[in-house]
Design a protein around this motif. Structure first.
Motif, short mmCIF file in Angstrom:
data_model
loop_
_atom_site.label_atom_id
_atom_site.label_comp_id
_atom_site.label_asym_id
_atom_site.label_seq_id
_atom_site.Cartn_x
_atom_site.Cartn_y
_atom_site.Cartn_z
N PHE A 27 0.55 -1.12 0.06
CA PHE A 27 -0.10 -0.01 0.00
C PHE A 27 0.98 1.09 -0.13
CE2 PHE A 27 -3.30 -2.70 2.32
CZ PHE A 27 -3.60 -3.17 1.53
N ASN A 28 1.89 1.21 0.84
CA ASN A 28 2.90 2.11 0.63
C ASN A 28 3.42 2.60 -0.65
OD1 ASN A 28 3.42 3.36 3.28
ND2 ASN A 28 4.46 1.50 3.93
N CYS A 29 3.91 1.50 -1.41
CA CYS A 29 4.31 1.55 -2.79
C CYS A 29 3.12 2.08 -3.66
CB CYS A 29 4.71 0.33 -3.45
SG CYS A 29 5.16 0.30 -4.91
N MET A 30 1.93 1.70 -3.74
CA MET A 30 0.67 2.09 -4.46
C MET A 30 0.45 3.35 -4.27
SD MET A 30 -3.26 0.60 -4.07
CE MET A 30 -2.76 -1.18 -4.83
N ALA A 31 0.16 3.99 -3.14
CA ALA A 31 -0.17 5.22 -2.65
C ALA A 31 1.22 6.40 -3.26
CB ALA A 31 -0.31 5.39 -1.07
N TRP A 32 2.33 5.86 -2.94
CA TRP A 32 3.38 6.91 -3.55
C TRP A 32 3.12 6.90 -5.33
CZ3 TRP A 32 7.49 7.17 -6.93
CH2 TRP A 32 8.40 8.11 -6.80
N ARG A 33 3.05 5.78 -5.83
CA ARG A 33 3.12 5.54 -7.30
C ARG A 33 1.89 6.52 -8.03
NH1 ARG A 33 5.34 0.24 -9.87
NH2 ARG A 33 7.31 0.11 -8.86
N ILE A 34 0.69 6.33 -7.14
CA ILE A 34 -0.66 7.22 -7.52
C ILE A 34 -0.51 8.48 -7.39
CG2 ILE A 34 -2.92 7.44 -7.04
CD1 ILE A 34 -3.19 4.68 -6.31
N HIS A 36 2.23 10.10 -7.59
CA HIS A 36 3.25 10.83 -8.38
C HIS A 36 3.32 10.41 -9.83
CE1 HIS A 36 5.26 11.02 -4.45
NE2 HIS A 36 5.86 12.07 -4.85
N GLY A 37 2.27 9.98 -10.01
CA GLY A 37 1.77 9.78 -11.68
C GLY A 37 2.19 8.37 -12.15
N GLU A 38 3.09 7.52 -11.36
CA GLU A 38 3.36 6.33 -11.80
C GLU A 38 2.35 5.10 -11.79
OE1 GLU A 38 7.09 5.16 -10.32
OE2 GLU A 38 7.90 7.06 -10.20
N SER A 39 2.80 4.20 -12.80
CA SER A 39 1.82 3.03 -12.97
C SER A 39 2.02 2.17 -11.40
CB SER A 39 2.40 2.08 -14.26
OG SER A 39 1.77 0.98 -14.14
N VAL A 40 0.81 1.80 -11.17
CA VAL A 40 0.85 0.76 -10.04
C VAL A 40 1.48 -0.65 -10.38
CG1 VAL A 40 -0.53 -0.18 -8.26
CG2 VAL A 40 -1.02 2.21 -8.87
N TRP A 41 0.91 -1.12 -11.46
CA TRP A 41 1.09 -2.71 -11.75
C TRP A 41 2.67 -2.65 -12.83
CZ3 TRP A 41 -1.86 -4.58 -8.73
CH2 TRP A 41 -3.02 -3.88 -8.37
N LYS A 42 3.19 -1.62 -13.24
CA LYS A 42 4.33 -1.70 -14.14
C LYS A 42 5.52 -1.15 -13.43
CE LYS A 42 1.89 -1.62 -18.32
NZ LYS A 42 1.42 -0.76 -19.71
N GLY A 43 6.59 -1.69 -13.71
CA GLY A 43 7.89 -1.22 -12.95
C GLY A 43 8.45 -1.98 -11.56
N ARG A 44 9.83 -1.92 -11.44
CA ARG A 44 10.06 -2.39 -10.23
C ARG A 44 10.05 -1.22 -8.99
NH1 ARG A 44 14.20 -6.36 -10.94
NH2 ARG A 44 14.32 -6.11 -8.50
N SER A 45 10.14 -1.86 -7.73
CA SER A 45 10.14 -0.68 -6.96
C SER A 45 11.76 -0.14 -6.74
CB SER A 45 10.13 -1.45 -5.38
OG SER A 45 8.56 -2.05 -5.49
N CYS A 47 14.24 3.63 -5.11
CA CYS A 47 14.16 4.64 -3.95
C CYS A 47 13.48 5.92 -4.72
CB CYS A 47 15.76 4.81 -3.84
SG CYS A 47 15.87 6.26 -2.90
N ALA A 48 12.79 6.59 -3.86
CA ALA A 48 12.33 7.78 -4.15
C ALA A 48 13.06 8.84 -4.63
CB ALA A 48 11.12 8.20 -3.25
N VAL A 49 14.40 8.96 -4.10
CA VAL A 49 15.43 9.84 -4.09
C VAL A 49 16.34 9.64 -5.17
CG1 VAL A 49 17.25 11.26 -3.05
CG2 VAL A 49 15.30 10.55 -1.63
N CYS A 50 16.87 8.24 -5.05
CA CYS A 50 18.06 8.16 -6.35
C CYS A 50 17.39 7.34 -7.55
CB CYS A 50 19.56 7.61 -5.74
SG CYS A 50 18.97 5.88 -5.13
N GLY A 51 16.60 6.77 -7.30
CA GLY A 51 16.00 6.22 -8.64
C GLY A 51 16.42 4.77 -8.53
#
Length: 260
Positions: A27-34, A36-45, A47-51
């Protein structure tokens, strides 16, 4: 079933806590992606700072945060303690609901609702907005689970839920429109009003009225510690609804018992 054997009880509590922490991480990941406009289902987790892409050892709920001492393994930037806090909170939510409802359809109904509320509260904290998709899922889930309670209860539960949703939401909408007109300031947000409609579907009229009162009290406490000017109300409603799922029926029955 939960209390027929001590080992079964302990196992279910531990399993619920582990599942809660795992879902809390998601849920942490889902909320952050929503937010920040990122896809919830695509892409690997990442770091929010360095990527930098995070690996399995970086994603173990609670333990990864503790072992990394709250810092990113790759760039050394501090990780918000909110992430571990949400994982622990979700674990507590899962355990408390299985303790309250045992392993039952009602538990499944309430725990999914709690998951929806927790995620939308996290999004509201980020962008001060409650996405309609969460509200729609809450309504659909309520409708899907109603038949699980038997033919005799379905109509009664549906009627109570619709009444509880419409009355509280309509009253709040009217008060908000009057407040906006008189003061020229923005009152309760539309997302908050719609959220009270959704919680009413699950709690009924009396339960949702209690939810409103507890939400206001929780919101005041939240405002006292929130350091920003704009205060999201979604987290207060989510916490209050959890409280009402656990204790609402007992409190409502106690209150009406004073007059009977």
């Amino acid at each position: 079933m939960l209390y027929t054997d001590g080992w079964i009880t302990a196992y279910m509590f531990v399993l619920s806590a582990v599942m809660g922490a795992v879902f809390g991480s998601f849920f942490n990941c889902m909320a952050w992606r929503i937010a920040h406009g990122e896809s919830v289902w695509k892409g690997r987790s990442h770091c929010a700072v360095c990527g930098h892409t995070l690996h399995g050892r970086d994603l173990v709920p609670v333990f990864s945060y503790l072992l990394l001492k709250g810092k990113c393994r790759y760039c050394g930037e501090k990780i918000s303690p909110r992430y571990m806090g949400v994982e622990l909170l979700t674990a507590v939510v899962f355990v408390s609901l299985v303790f309250r409802y045992d392993v039952s359809w009602q538990f499944l109904r309430c725990v999914v609702l709690a998951c929806i509320l927790l995620t939308l509260a996290l999004v509201d904290l980020e962008i001060y907005e409650i996405p309609d998709r969460f509200l729609a899922v809450g309504i659909v889930w309520c409708a899907v689970t109603l038949p699980c309670f038997g033919k005799e209860e379905v109509l009664t539960m549906a009627a109570k839920g619709i009444l509880g949703g419409f009355v509280i939401a309509a009253a709040l909408l009217l008060l908000t429109l009057v407040f906006d007109k008189v003061t020229g300031k923005e009152g309760l947000g539309g997302g908050d009003i719609k959220l009270f409609f959704v919680t009413g579907l699950y709690l009924g009229l009396a339960g949702n009225l209690l939810n409103l009162l507890v939400s206001c009290f929780t919101g005041l406490l939240f405002a006292a510690v929130w350091k920003k000017k704009k205060i999201p109300f979604g987290p207060a409603i989510a916490l209050s609804t959890w409280f009402c799922l656990l204790f609402g029926d007992a409190i409502v029955q106690w209150y009406f018992g004073l007059f009977l």
